[in-house]
Design a protein around this motif. Sequence first.
Motif, PDB file in Angstrom:
ATOM      1  N   GLN A 271      40.159  45.649  31.957  1.00 36.24           N
ATOM      2  CA  GLN A 271      41.248  46.030  32.847  1.00 36.24           C
ATOM      3  C   GLN A 271      41.101  45.354  34.207  1.00 36.24           C
ATOM      4  OE1 GLN A 271      41.001  50.318  32.745  1.00 36.24           O
ATOM      5  NE2 GLN A 271      42.649  50.477  31.249  1.00 36.24           N
ATOM      6  N   SER A 272      39.871  45.257  34.677  1.00 30.81           N
ATOM      7  CA  SER A 272      39.614  44.603  35.967  1.00 30.81           C
ATOM      8  C   SER A 272      39.982  43.128  35.907  1.00 30.81           C
ATOM      9  CB  SER A 272      38.145  44.781  36.356  1.00 30.81           C
ATOM     10  OG  SER A 272      37.859  44.101  37.551  1.00 30.81           O
ATOM     11  N   ILE A 273      39.608  42.462  34.812  1.00 28.14           N
ATOM     12  CA  ILE A 273      39.950  41.043  34.651  1.00 28.14           C
ATOM     13  C   ILE A 273      41.463  40.871  34.605  1.00 28.14           C
ATOM     14  CG2 ILE A 273      39.802  39.069  33.084  1.00 28.14           C
ATOM     15  CD1 ILE A 273      37.025  40.158  32.234  1.00 28.14           C
ATOM     16  N   ALA A 274      42.128  41.756  33.847  1.00 28.88           N
ATOM     17  CA  ALA A 274      43.585  41.673  33.717  1.00 28.88           C
ATOM     18  C   ALA A 274      44.272  41.898  35.055  1.00 28.88           C
ATOM     19  CB  ALA A 274      44.074  42.689  32.681  1.00 28.88           C
ATOM     20  N   GLN A 275      43.776  42.852  35.829  1.00 28.17           N
ATOM     21  CA  GLN A 275      44.397  43.146  37.125  1.00 28.17           C
ATOM     22  C   GLN A 275      44.248  41.970  38.091  1.00 28.17           C
ATOM     23  OE1 GLN A 275      42.525  46.792  38.342  1.00 28.17           O
ATOM     24  NE2 GLN A 275      43.771  48.069  36.997  1.00 28.17           N
ATOM     25  N   THR A 276      43.088  41.320  38.057  1.00 30.62           N
ATOM     26  CA  THR A 276      42.864  40.155  38.921  1.00 30.62           C
ATOM     27  C   THR A 276      43.828  39.027  38.564  1.00 30.62           C
ATOM     28  OG1 THR A 276      40.527  40.694  39.209  1.00 30.62           O
ATOM     29  CG2 THR A 276      41.188  38.425  39.656  1.00 30.62           C
ATOM     30  N   LEU A 277      43.967  38.752  37.273  1.00 32.57           N
ATOM     31  CA  LEU A 277      44.866  37.692  36.832  1.00 32.57           C
ATOM     32  C   LEU A 277      46.324  38.056  37.120  1.00 32.57           C
ATOM     33  CD1 LEU A 277      43.176  36.726  33.453  1.00 32.57           C
ATOM     34  CD2 LEU A 277      43.358  35.283  35.484  1.00 32.57           C
ATOM     35  N   GLU A 278      46.674  39.326  36.929  1.00 31.03           N
ATOM     36  CA  GLU A 278      48.046  39.771  37.214  1.00 31.03           C
ATOM     37  C   GLU A 278      48.374  39.559  38.693  1.00 31.03           C
ATOM     38  OE1 GLU A 278      50.719  43.887  37.150  1.00 31.03           O
ATOM     39  OE2 GLU A 278      48.996  43.688  35.801  1.00 31.03           O
TER      40      GLU A 278
ATOM     41  N   ARG B  82      37.283  31.304  26.194  1.00 27.02           N
ATOM     42  CA  ARG B  82      35.866  30.938  26.327  1.00 27.02           C
ATOM     43  C   ARG B  82      35.473  30.787  27.801  1.00 27.02           C
ATOM     44  NH1 ARG B  82      33.435  29.791  21.608  1.00 27.02           N
ATOM     45  NH2 ARG B  82      34.752  29.310  19.800  1.00 27.02           N
ATOM     46  N   GLU B  83      36.390  30.219  28.601  1.00 27.17           N
ATOM     47  CA  GLU B  83      36.109  30.079  30.032  1.00 27.17           C
ATOM     48  C   GLU B  83      35.977  31.445  30.698  1.00 27.17           C
ATOM     49  OE1 GLU B  83      38.108  26.161  31.858  1.00 27.17           O
ATOM     50  OE2 GLU B  83      39.531  27.407  30.739  1.00 27.17           O
ATOM     51  N   ILE B  84      36.849  32.384  30.322  1.00 29.05           N
ATOM     52  CA  ILE B  84      36.758  33.740  30.868  1.00 29.05           C
ATOM     53  C   ILE B  84      35.428  34.364  30.501  1.00 29.05           C
ATOM     54  CG2 ILE B  84      37.708  36.077  30.704  1.00 29.05           C
ATOM     55  CD1 ILE B  84      39.443  34.338  32.400  1.00 29.05           C
ATOM     56  N   CYS B  85      35.019  34.168  29.252  1.00 28.43           N
ATOM     57  CA  CYS B  85      33.731  34.729  28.791  1.00 28.43           C
ATOM     58  C   CYS B  85      32.573  34.161  29.615  1.00 28.43           C
ATOM     59  CB  CYS B  85      33.512  34.405  27.312  1.00 28.43           C
ATOM     60  SG  CYS B  85      34.637  35.237  26.197  1.00 28.43           S
ATOM     61  N   ARG B  86      32.614  32.855  29.852  1.00 27.80           N
ATOM     62  CA  ARG B  86      31.523  32.198  30.574  1.00 27.80           C
ATOM     63  C   ARG B  86      31.518  32.592  32.050  1.00 27.80           C
ATOM     64  NH1 ARG B  86      32.745  27.584  29.149  1.00 27.80           N
ATOM     65  NH2 ARG B  86      33.859  26.831  30.981  1.00 27.80           N
ATOM     66  N   GLU B  87      32.715  32.583  32.684  1.00 25.77           N
ATOM     67  CA  GLU B  87      32.793  32.864  34.110  1.00 25.77           C
ATOM     68  C   GLU B  87      32.539  34.325  34.453  1.00 25.77           C
ATOM     69  OE1 GLU B  87      36.626  31.543  35.253  1.00 25.77           O
ATOM     70  OE2 GLU B  87      36.197  29.402  34.932  1.00 25.77           O
ATOM     71  N   GLN B  88      33.013  35.228  33.584  1.00 20.50           N
ATOM     72  CA  GLN B  88      32.894  36.658  33.861  1.00 20.50           C
ATOM     73  C   GLN B  88      31.673  37.296  33.196  1.00 20.50           C
ATOM     74  OE1 GLN B  88      34.952  38.273  35.936  1.00 20.50           O
ATOM     75  NE2 GLN B  88      36.179  36.424  36.300  1.00 20.50           N
ATOM     76  N   GLY B  89      31.035  36.550  32.301  1.00 19.69           N
ATOM     77  CA  GLY B  89      29.866  37.087  31.608  1.00 19.69           C
ATOM     78  C   GLY B  89      30.218  38.226  30.673  1.00 19.69           C
ATOM     79  N   VAL B  90      31.355  38.074  29.963  1.00 25.28           N
ATOM     80  CA  VAL B  90      31.822  39.143  29.064  1.00 25.28           C
ATOM     81  C   VAL B  90      31.933  38.616  27.650  1.00 25.28           C
ATOM     82  CG1 VAL B  90      33.081  40.319  30.904  1.00 25.28           C
ATOM     83  CG2 VAL B  90      34.265  38.594  29.522  1.00 25.28           C
TER      84      VAL B  90
ATOM     85  N   ALA C  88      41.803  41.564  27.750  1.00 24.90           N
ATOM     86  CA  ALA C  88      42.435  41.324  29.058  1.00 24.90           C
ATOM     87  C   ALA C  88      43.730  40.539  28.886  1.00 24.90           C
ATOM     88  CB  ALA C  88      41.477  40.570  29.972  1.00 24.90           C
ATOM     89  N   TYR C  89      43.704  39.526  28.052  1.00 27.58           N
ATOM     90  CA  TYR C  89      44.909  38.722  27.812  1.00 27.58           C
ATOM     91  C   TYR C  89      45.963  39.516  27.025  1.00 27.58           C
ATOM     92  CZ  TYR C  89      43.192  34.316  29.754  1.00 27.58           C
ATOM     93  OH  TYR C  89      42.759  33.332  30.616  1.00 27.58           O
ATOM     94  N   TYR C  90      45.506  40.347  26.089  1.00 29.60           N
ATOM     95  CA  TYR C  90      46.467  41.177  25.346  1.00 29.60           C
ATOM     96  C   TYR C  90      47.213  42.112  26.304  1.00 29.60           C
ATOM     97  CZ  TYR C  90      44.052  39.722  21.043  1.00 29.60           C
ATOM     98  OH  TYR C  90      43.510  39.001  20.013  1.00 29.60           O
TER      99      TYR C  90
END
Length: 482
Positions: free
Chosen positions: A8-15, A33-41, A49-51
């Motif tokens: 939810q935090s990732i989604a809110q930041t992107l929104e 994959r970039e989100i996984c690497r950058e956010q460590g998730v 988050a994208y859904y």
Amino acid sequence: MSQQFIYQSIAQTLEHQIKRQVFKIGDKLPSVREICREQGVSMNTALNAYYQLESKGLIASRPQSGYYVVYSHHKFPEIPEISQPVQDEGADKTEQLIADVFSVLGTETNVNFSLGVPDPKLLPIAKINKSLTRAIREMPHNGIMYDSIQGNQKLRNQIAKGSISWEGTLTEDDLITTPGCMGALSYSLMSITKKGDVLLTESPVYFGVLQLAQSLGLQVVELPTHPDTGIDIDILEETLKKQKVAVCLLVSNFNNPTGSCMPDSHKEAVVRLLENHHVPLIEDDLYGDVYFGNKRPKSCKSFDKSGNVLWCGSVSKTLVPGYRVGWIAPGRFKEKIISTKLYQSVSSTSIVQEAVGNFLETGRYENHLRKLRHTLHANSIQYLKAIGNYFPEGTKVSRPTGGFLIWIQLDPKLDTAILFQQALKYKISIAPGRMFTLQNQYSNCIRLSYGMTWDERIDKSLKVLGMLAKQMILGFQTNTIK
């Protein structure tokens, strides 16, 4: 932090970045994959988050390519102007419109944009049924006897605990249960007003308040109201200085019908202003739990130091509309409210209040609210996009940050009472703006609910409404209404 809150935090930041146009319409977002690497998730967290962004209509996936921005706030209609009510009464038309709209609400084949409750599909029916069964099984005498005049203790205890979310300091003894929020408003007005008294309220305002005030013989003064921030405080102050006022009634959070939410600073100013003029404030906070931001907005009651605010709430819009379970924290008017409740209803419906108390006690309510908020927020964006695409040029729409109602302002020449009749031919029901005032105004406005599950049928119905509105405007231009 749980995986749920991380996505939810990732989604809110992107929104936020999309709405600020850091990512513009057509831009490709970082890969999963970039989100996984950058956010460590994990991959699952990034996808969730994208859904979430996809469900709100902000982004769309392209096979073998990734996710792209499809949202542009520039495509959304402008917001309506601040209301400028005139005291030119026309109550008969208000009552007739209300009767017309309610006459078709029970028709399940209609798309009921006029219905002021969420779709049953969005409510936890099976779980609340379990709470009801538990109430019948565990209550003394299976709940058939009279309850305390203040209402079910478990429910009052849970409401008091929940007040911490808006920085309230209520105890169960501060609360009295009522038959829905309208019951709370009714008890309040009956207890502190008499025939001929002046009631100040927003404009437009929920038609139930208008009907109630009229039945009690009150003089309703409607004040200018901004579709984002609520009542005009300067005009409120001027009015209090000019005439004797008995009470003020406001929907502080996500107003019905405009969706406005008073900023916390406005709430505090209103509380202090009314306190200085010795005018009680009845606060309808029915929609406060359905917020789209990170935290619940405060209530006017949050700033009440003298017991001058009568805070009213209910679960009718969030959990069980038909149970008619509401409450009031009446402050210094507690004894008056108890007296009114005693001769109006003697007691409360104990079983349904116990069932709601059980549901709140388990923690299921907050889980349900999180899902409901997400769905409604996504719906609100879908509606704004559809209205921007389908409705006539120049249409203006409110921007609610919670609740499930929006206010639409159309061409001044368009009569939405006629639009209502035209839409019924297509099995679509709307709430004409004229319902929400006692004055001759808002005839070119409508209130729509986005509390239904978004699907192709809803999208098509909004397209039909837009088409009908365009045809009516074209009829004005050619002197032939089609």
